[in-house]
Design a protein around this motif. Structure first.
Motif, PDB file in Angstrom:
ATOM      1  N   CYS A 130       1.002  -0.627  -0.302  1.00  0.00           N
ATOM      2  CA  CYS A 130       0.099   0.176   0.057  1.00  0.00           C
ATOM      3  C   CYS A 130       1.119   1.380   0.440  1.00  0.00           C
ATOM      4  O   CYS A 130       0.539   2.616  -0.233  1.00  0.00           O
ATOM      5  CB  CYS A 130      -0.672   0.622   1.128  1.00  0.00           C
ATOM      6  SG  CYS A 130      -0.596   0.429   2.722  1.00  0.00           S
ATOM      7  N   LYS A 131       2.440   1.104   0.287  1.00  0.00           N
ATOM      8  CA  LYS A 131       2.699   2.838   0.542  1.00  0.00           C
ATOM      9  C   LYS A 131       2.042   3.530   0.797  1.00  0.00           C
ATOM     10  O   LYS A 131       1.827   4.703   0.527  1.00  0.00           O
ATOM     11  CB  LYS A 131       3.461   2.456  -1.156  1.00  0.00           C
ATOM     12  CG  LYS A 131       4.422   1.617  -1.420  1.00  0.00           C
ATOM     13  CD  LYS A 131       3.980   1.817  -3.056  1.00  0.00           C
ATOM     14  CE  LYS A 131       5.113   0.867  -3.960  1.00  0.00           C
ATOM     15  NZ  LYS A 131       4.233  -0.582  -3.568  1.00  0.00           N
ATOM     16  N   PRO A 132       2.206   3.320   2.197  1.00  0.00           N
ATOM     17  CA  PRO A 132       1.621   4.512   2.925  1.00  0.00           C
ATOM     18  C   PRO A 132       1.703   5.696   2.910  1.00  0.00           C
ATOM     19  O   PRO A 132       3.584   5.479   3.560  1.00  0.00           O
ATOM     20  CB  PRO A 132       1.257   3.583   4.245  1.00  0.00           C
ATOM     21  CG  PRO A 132       2.285   2.821   4.196  1.00  0.00           C
ATOM     22  CD  PRO A 132       2.683   2.261   3.267  1.00  0.00           C
ATOM     23  N   THR A 133       1.723   7.195   3.091  1.00  0.00           N
ATOM     24  CA  THR A 133       2.568   8.523   3.804  1.00  0.00           C
ATOM     25  C   THR A 133       2.042   8.522   5.320  1.00  0.00           C
ATOM     26  O   THR A 133       3.172   9.113   5.547  1.00  0.00           O
ATOM     27  CB  THR A 133       0.984   9.330   2.665  1.00  0.00           C
ATOM     28  OG1 THR A 133       0.749   8.395   1.145  1.00  0.00           O
ATOM     29  CG2 THR A 133       1.527  10.276   3.207  1.00  0.00           C
ATOM     30  N   VAL A 134       1.523   7.536   6.048  1.00  0.00           N
ATOM     31  CA  VAL A 134       0.907   7.921   7.136  1.00  0.00           C
ATOM     32  C   VAL A 134       0.336   6.610   7.625  1.00  0.00           C
ATOM     33  O   VAL A 134      -0.628   5.798   7.154  1.00  0.00           O
ATOM     34  CB  VAL A 134       0.247   8.690   7.199  1.00  0.00           C
ATOM     35  CG1 VAL A 134      -1.262   8.945   6.591  1.00  0.00           C
ATOM     36  CG2 VAL A 134      -0.093   9.372   8.886  1.00  0.00           C
ATOM     37  N   THR A 135       0.591   6.438   9.266  1.00  0.00           N
ATOM     38  CA  THR A 135       0.046   5.313   9.611  1.00  0.00           C
ATOM     39  C   THR A 135      -0.579   5.487  11.251  1.00  0.00           C
ATOM     40  O   THR A 135       0.083   6.338  11.203  1.00  0.00           O
ATOM     41  CB  THR A 135       1.336   3.955  10.585  1.00  0.00           C
ATOM     42  OG1 THR A 135       1.282   3.049   8.287  1.00  0.00           O
ATOM     43  CG2 THR A 135       0.572   2.424  10.947  1.00  0.00           C
ATOM     44  N   ILE A 142       2.798  -0.643  18.051  1.00  0.00           N
ATOM     45  CA  ILE A 142       3.613   0.554  17.526  1.00  0.00           C
ATOM     46  C   ILE A 142       4.914   0.107  16.783  1.00  0.00           C
ATOM     47  O   ILE A 142       5.666   0.543  16.044  1.00  0.00           O
ATOM     48  CB  ILE A 142       3.599   1.619  17.879  1.00  0.00           C
ATOM     49  CG1 ILE A 142       4.312   2.721  16.702  1.00  0.00           C
ATOM     50  CG2 ILE A 142       4.045   1.230  19.405  1.00  0.00           C
ATOM     51  CD1 ILE A 142       4.428   4.069  18.130  1.00  0.00           C
ATOM     52  N   HIS A 143       5.379  -0.837  18.081  1.00  0.00           N
ATOM     53  CA  HIS A 143       6.313  -1.993  17.440  1.00  0.00           C
ATOM     54  C   HIS A 143       6.786  -2.866  16.644  1.00  0.00           C
ATOM     55  O   HIS A 143       8.364  -2.526  16.607  1.00  0.00           O
ATOM     56  CB  HIS A 143       6.842  -2.410  18.686  1.00  0.00           C
ATOM     57  CG  HIS A 143       5.690  -4.173  19.195  1.00  0.00           C
ATOM     58  ND1 HIS A 143       4.991  -3.997  19.193  1.00  0.00           N
ATOM     59  CD2 HIS A 143       5.928  -5.515  18.369  1.00  0.00           C
ATOM     60  CE1 HIS A 143       4.371  -4.842  18.822  1.00  0.00           C
ATOM     61  NE2 HIS A 143       5.078  -5.852  18.694  1.00  0.00           N
ATOM     62  N   LYS A 144       5.772  -3.245  15.633  1.00  0.00           N
ATOM     63  CA  LYS A 144       6.063  -3.858  14.278  1.00  0.00           C
ATOM     64  C   LYS A 144       6.234  -2.691  13.235  1.00  0.00           C
ATOM     65  O   LYS A 144       7.126  -3.570  12.960  1.00  0.00           O
ATOM     66  CB  LYS A 144       4.274  -4.500  14.047  1.00  0.00           C
ATOM     67  CG  LYS A 144       3.906  -6.023  15.752  1.00  0.00           C
ATOM     68  CD  LYS A 144       2.803  -6.143  14.592  1.00  0.00           C
ATOM     69  CE  LYS A 144       2.506  -7.120  15.731  1.00  0.00           C
ATOM     70  NZ  LYS A 144       1.237  -8.041  15.541  1.00  0.00           N
ATOM     71  N   LEU A 145       5.737  -1.942  14.015  1.00  0.00           N
ATOM     72  CA  LEU A 145       5.809  -0.756  12.777  1.00  0.00           C
ATOM     73  C   LEU A 145       7.552  -0.043  12.758  1.00  0.00           C
ATOM     74  O   LEU A 145       7.779   0.170  11.356  1.00  0.00           O
ATOM     75  CB  LEU A 145       5.342   0.709  12.837  1.00  0.00           C
ATOM     76  CG  LEU A 145       3.537   0.457  12.398  1.00  0.00           C
ATOM     77  CD1 LEU A 145       2.410   0.944  12.677  1.00  0.00           C
ATOM     78  CD2 LEU A 145       3.287  -0.249  11.043  1.00  0.00           C
ATOM     79  N   LEU A 146       7.901   0.177  14.037  1.00  0.00           N
ATOM     80  CA  LEU A 146       8.863   0.064  13.938  1.00  0.00           C
ATOM     81  C   LEU A 146      10.448  -1.393  14.217  1.00  0.00           C
ATOM     82  O   LEU A 146      11.039  -0.296  13.375  1.00  0.00           O
ATOM     83  CB  LEU A 146       9.353   0.611  16.027  1.00  0.00           C
ATOM     84  CG  LEU A 146       8.505   1.834  16.199  1.00  0.00           C
ATOM     85  CD1 LEU A 146       9.070   1.725  17.268  1.00  0.00           C
ATOM     86  CD2 LEU A 146       9.234   3.369  15.584  1.00  0.00           C
ATOM     87  N   GLU A 147       9.471  -2.420  13.662  1.00  0.00           N
ATOM     88  CA  GLU A 147      10.482  -3.361  13.505  1.00  0.00           C
ATOM     89  C   GLU A 147      10.764  -3.403  11.798  1.00  0.00           C
ATOM     90  O   GLU A 147      11.683  -4.157  11.540  1.00  0.00           O
ATOM     91  CB  GLU A 147      10.129  -4.749  14.356  1.00  0.00           C
ATOM     92  CG  GLU A 147      10.133  -5.011  15.781  1.00  0.00           C
ATOM     93  CD  GLU A 147      10.275  -6.682  16.114  1.00  0.00           C
ATOM     94  OE1 GLU A 147      10.606  -7.141  15.245  1.00  0.00           O
ATOM     95  OE2 GLU A 147       9.930  -5.656  17.058  1.00  0.00           O
TER      96      GLU A 147
END
Length: 544
Positions: A130-135, A142-147
């Protein structure tokens, strides 16, 4: 052209038409977002969005204002979102999600919700698609996004800052209204389809508007003295829950959301909020009927409950009959749809329709269908099994970064190939037999796994069952059953095989049996046959 009023079938074109009263869609040339459409059809009511976890209740009269406030906040720094951006959302159900979805739709931002229990590789794959601009995320995920190294802005939905974005009125300054086309992509939802790799399904604003219109056409009016209250146990990242939460805003009917499913919590909420309509996946229906949960189920008052809607996977006839005996005053309604069809294209619209064993209902408004012979492509009349093809304004735009696949699934006349073996009866009710790709080929004969599973589920000593194809040098494939015994049962392989053999043709008999602790399923309740096939081929069958 003569179309039967009883089943919608045209004997000249061999096309099935919806028998629901048609409702008009906005002209395709009209620039309107799904948010604007929903607010154009809903009326202010005393209903609310209710969060069962936080006990936060948002009256529908406040929703347009909250959406407007959040829309302005999203368009201003530091996010400065605009049409064409994509928002990846990883969150459990909450009363805030419908508001977030509607706010993003309103400014032409593509909404891409994901399962909060997704693994790190799954999150990585979805973000790649999806190539997001924002999450938008919760503190737990949130830790999954950081990982995975997501470096763009991350907004915490369960934070005071997000609450402020909705509640605090900001000046929109010189922000011009964003024109959203119905053909613009509104959402990217994730589906594995019949292949292993996750696909990003692109749904347009018109797709979502059409599925809401289809639901409106089958809706029955209610008196103000008997308001509808819906309880959703289905996730808002799945097309079932995603479209449900949007429909409830359009209907102006209260929606109670559960962040994390728990049977005990669910049954208590039904009594506490006088729930009239319950939305579940099939495993929840099975759990309600499990003898081990009888004390829990009997501990609450079910008098408010009118219907249970089950979708995502078919229920067996044995389960349906057991449900009716246990809850004689509650209608059990099934629906049928795919992510690629923006959710349900067939559903039961009344208690009477829910009384027909095994059906997933009738076609929604503005839907056409064909049943075609999988080998010849010839269209078939009622009571004949074949692949279900559907056509209508709800068919997806396509898959992200996969233009070739859509060409094999939608023909030049707009017919979408579902890959499901189905039939219509003489009253226009749709019955799903099995996935075409999951049919077992035994010496040239086709054996539907679901048929054998229905038989297995009817045995009192079997609580769960799944049937898969197992490779065989002579037959090509043989049916193999994975079973979960009832607690305390000593039923064995020979007894199971004999039980099935007495009820089927010789070529459909179970040739292998394996007893396991539980059948693997996905969130909507579909059996993960690929996992069972891997298990069988890994050597578990050597124990048999």
């Amino acid at each position: 052209m003569t179309i039967s009023t009883s089943n919608g079938f045209c004997s000249k074109t061999l096309i099935y038409h919806s028998v629901r009263p048609p409702l008009p869609l906005p002209l395709e040339s009209t620039n309107i977002s799904v948010t604007d459409f929903i607010f154009s059809v809903t009326t202010t009511t005393l209903a609310s969005l209710i969060d069962a976890t936080t006990r936060c209740s948002i009256p529908y009269s406040d929703v347009p204002h909250l959406v407007q406030n959040l829309t302005v906040s999203l368009r201003q720094p530091p996010l400065s979102l605009t049409k064409g951006d994509t928002a990846y959302i990883i969150s459990p159900n909450s009363s805030y999600l419908p508001i977030l979805y509607l706010s993003l739709f309103a400014i032409g931002v593509t909404v891409s919700p994901a399962n909060p229990v997704s693994s790190i590789p799954e999150v990585s794959r979805q973000i790649h698609l999806c190539k997001p601009t924002v999450t938008f995320a919760t503190l737990d995920s949130i830790h999954k996004l950081l990982e995975v190294g997501f470096g763009n802005p991350i907004v915490l939905i369960d934070s005071p800052e997000f609450e402020s974005m909705m509640r605090v009125i900001k000046s929109n300054g010189n922000l011009a209204k964003i024109e959203v086309l119905q053909s613009d992509t509104a959402a990217i939802l994730y589906s594995s389809g019949t292949t292993g790799k996750t696909k990003g399904v692109k749904l347009s604003h018109r797709n979502l508007i059409s599925t809401i219109v289809g639901a409106l056409s089958g809706r029955k009016p209610r008196s103000s003295s008997s308001p509808a209250v819906h309880l959703s146990t289905v996730p808002y990242f799945h097309v079932y829950g995603f479209t449900l939460c949007l429909r409830m805003v359009a209907f102006g009917e209260s929606l109670v959301s559960i962040a994390k499913f728990d049977l005990g919590v669910m049954v208590r909420l039904i009594e506490e909020f006088s729930v009239t309509h319950l939305a579940v996946a099939p495993p929840v229906v099975v759990a309600l009927l499990d003898g081990n949960n009888e004390r829990l189920v009997s501990s609450v008052d079910w008098k408010s409950l009118e219907s249970v809607a089950s979708g995502g996977a078919p229920l067996t006839v044995a389960v349906i009959n057991k449900f009716r005996r246990r809850f004689p005053n509650v209608s059990l309604v099934q629906s049928y749809g795919l992510t690629e069809t923006t959710g349900a294209i067939a559903r039961g619209a009344s208690p009477c329709e829910g009384m027909i064993p095994g059906t997933v209902g009738r076609l929604i408004a503005n839907c056409e269908a064909k049943i075609v012979d999988p080998n010849t492509g010839v269209s078939l009349p009622p009571m004949n099994h074949g692949e279900l093809l559907v056509r209508g304004p709800f068919i997806m735009e396509g898959y992200v970064d996969d233009k070739e696949v859509i060409a094999t699934m939608v023909d030049s006349e707009g017919w979408f190939k579902t890959g499901d073996l189905c039939y219509f009866d003489n009253e226009g009710f749709l019955f799903v037999v099995d996935r075409l790709k999951e049919l077992i080929k035994y010496k040239g004969y086709q054996v539907p796994p679901v048929e054998l599973e229905h038989i297995l589920h009817s045995h009192p000593d079997i609580t769960e069952a799944a049937v898969i194809p197992y490779p065989d040098e002579v037959a090509g494939q043989v049916p193999m059953g994975f079973l979960v015994r009832r607690k305390g049962s000593t039923i064995d392989e020979a007894q199971v095989k004999d039980f099935v053999a007495k009820q089927v043709a010789r070529y459909k008999k179970l040739r292998r049996v394996c007893f396991i602790d539980s059948i693997p399923k996905n969130a909507p309740g579909k059996v993960l046959r690929k996992e069972l096939i891997k298990l069988a081929l890994s050597g578990v069958s050597s124990k048999l």
